[in-house]
Write an enzyme that holds these catalytic residues in place. Structure first.
Site, PDB file in Angstrom:
ATOM      1  N   CYS B  64       0.851  -1.199   0.000  1.00  0.00           N
ATOM      2  CA  CYS B  64       0.000   0.000   0.000  1.00  0.00           C
ATOM      3  C   CYS B  64       0.886   1.248   0.000  1.00  0.00           C
ATOM      4  O   CYS B  64       1.500   1.586   1.021  1.00  0.00           O
ATOM      5  CB  CYS B  64      -0.900  -0.051   1.243  1.00  0.00           C
ATOM      6  SG  CYS B  64      -1.686   1.503   1.647  1.00  0.00           S
ATOM      7  N   VAL B  65       0.966   1.888  -1.137  1.00  0.00           N
ATOM      8  CA  VAL B  65       1.866   3.049  -1.277  1.00  0.00           C
ATOM      9  C   VAL B  65       1.478   4.207  -0.333  1.00  0.00           C
ATOM     10  O   VAL B  65       2.346   4.758   0.353  1.00  0.00           O
ATOM     11  CB  VAL B  65       1.935   3.510  -2.755  1.00  0.00           C
ATOM     12  CG1 VAL B  65       2.785   4.767  -2.892  1.00  0.00           C
ATOM     13  CG2 VAL B  65       2.504   2.388  -3.620  1.00  0.00           C
ATOM     14  N   PRO B  66       0.198   4.600  -0.275  1.00  0.00           N
ATOM     15  CA  PRO B  66      -0.144   5.707   0.640  1.00  0.00           C
ATOM     16  C   PRO B  66       0.180   5.390   2.107  1.00  0.00           C
ATOM     17  O   PRO B  66       0.499   6.302   2.871  1.00  0.00           O
ATOM     18  CB  PRO B  66      -1.661   5.872   0.463  1.00  0.00           C
ATOM     19  CG  PRO B  66      -2.022   5.126  -0.763  1.00  0.00           C
ATOM     20  CD  PRO B  66      -0.980   4.102  -1.005  1.00  0.00           C
ATOM     21  N   CYS B  67       0.115   4.098   2.461  1.00  0.00           N
ATOM     22  CA  CYS B  67       0.457   3.705   3.838  1.00  0.00           C
ATOM     23  C   CYS B  67       1.919   4.029   4.123  1.00  0.00           C
ATOM     24  O   CYS B  67       2.268   4.576   5.172  1.00  0.00           O
ATOM     25  CB  CYS B  67       0.271   2.198   4.052  1.00  0.00           C
ATOM     26  SG  CYS B  67      -1.377   1.577   3.752  1.00  0.00           S
ATOM     27  N   LYS B  68       2.764   3.681   3.155  1.00  0.00           N
ATOM     28  CA  LYS B  68       4.199   3.882   3.348  1.00  0.00           C
ATOM     29  C   LYS B  68       4.550   5.370   3.322  1.00  0.00           C
ATOM     30  O   LYS B  68       5.458   5.802   4.010  1.00  0.00           O
ATOM     31  CB  LYS B  68       4.973   3.110   2.274  1.00  0.00           C
ATOM     32  CG  LYS B  68       4.823   1.602   2.438  1.00  0.00           C
ATOM     33  CD  LYS B  68       5.785   0.814   1.591  1.00  0.00           C
ATOM     34  CE  LYS B  68       5.356   0.722   0.165  1.00  0.00           C
ATOM     35  NZ  LYS B  68       6.183  -0.206  -0.626  1.00  0.00           N
TER      36      LYS B  68
END
Lengths: 116, 169
Positions: B64-68
């Site tokens: 999950c890119v937005p999580c990172k």
């Protein structure tokens, strides 16, 4: 082959993610195809409803009859509605959500989560 | 006598309603559902054991890119307030520990990271739908904010809110 299917599912998930918001419902996937519960798409109808899969999944749970009927109705009838599915999902107890998750898994589906 | 009986019935019904509320999807104002998960070293961590702290419970995954993207600001907030009783608990729903360990060490993130491989806490207990989803929990174990999607955790209003929660009893 299984790996390819999984990659396909995630590839599809990425596309769906780009088109959807965080407010979507649960994404269920099988054989490289994934759809949100309550989706109005014909492909989702074919995968979950025409195939009889959702009936089998729901019959495999111990959810109250009213809940099962609601989930079927809002996925597989002219009253298809993601919002109504979300309402039912939110009203389930933790044990019921677990029951539903495991029933999907037992019947060959993955439950996936998408980046917002 | 009839009056007393009526009050007793009303109290009983309202307590049942309260219990039912705890069982369904947790929202702002409800108790954070308890859970026990393992951290990246295999050590068991329970939410119950952390009662008394202000907790930012964050669900995420390495895919999950937005999580990172939001994690560095979350880490900075944790580093700034951890000594005052603030804790970030990042619960990963990845199915294996290796990418999680690699990401956490690569980014030098200091907060505790737990694993929820079967999504029992994420799906069953917290009824979350998207990633990232975060719950801010006060010292009494009550959810005071639910955030769906990424957030800039370094924003002054966020820090102020957490400081207010830390100073509350």
């Amino acid at each position: 082959m299984k790996r390819m299917n999984r990659l396909g599912a995630w590839g599809l998930a990425a596309v769906v993610a780009a088109l959807s918001a965080c407010s979507s419902t649960v994404l269920v996937s099988k054989d490289g195809k994934g759809y949100f519960l309550g989706s109005g798409s014909n492909a989702a109808y074919r995968m979950l409803c025409e195939s009889g899969d959702l009936k089998k999944v729901l019959a495999d749970t111990r959810l109250p009859e009213e809940t099962r009927e609601g989930l079927y109705k809002y996925n597989c009838s002219s009253e298809r509605s993601g919002d109504r599915v979300k309402q039912i999902y939110a009203a389930l107890t933790a044990a019921e959500r677990k029951d539903l998750r495991l029933a999907f898994t037992r019947n060959g589906y993955d439950i996936n989560y998408l980046p917002c | 006598m009839r009056h007393t009986l009526l009050i007793a019935i009303v109290l009983l019904l309202s307590s049942w309603a309260g219990a039912a509320q705890i069982e369904t999807a947790p929202e702002v104002g409800s108790y954070a559902p308890p859970f026990v998960l393992k951290d990246l070293e295999g050590k068991t961590v329970s939410l119950e054991s952390l009662k008394g702290k202000v907790i930012l419970l964050n669900f995420w995954a390495t895919y999950c890119v937005p999580c990172k993207t939001e994690m560095p600001s979350m880490n900075a907030l944790y580093e700034a307030l951890k000594d005052k009783g603030f804790l970030v608990l990042a619960v990963s729903i990845d199915t294996s520990v290796k990418p999680v360990k690699s990401f956490i060490s690569g980014k030098k993130l200091r907060f505790p990271v737990l694993l929820d491989k079967d999504k029992e806490v994420f799906f069953d207990s917290y009824a979350a739908l998207g990633l990232p989803t975060s719950f801010l929990i006060d010292r009494n174990g009550i959810i005071v904010e639910k955030v769906v999607g990424p957030k800039e955790w370094g924003a002054p209003d966020v820090k102020d809110k957490i400081l207010r929660l830390l100073s509350a009893k």
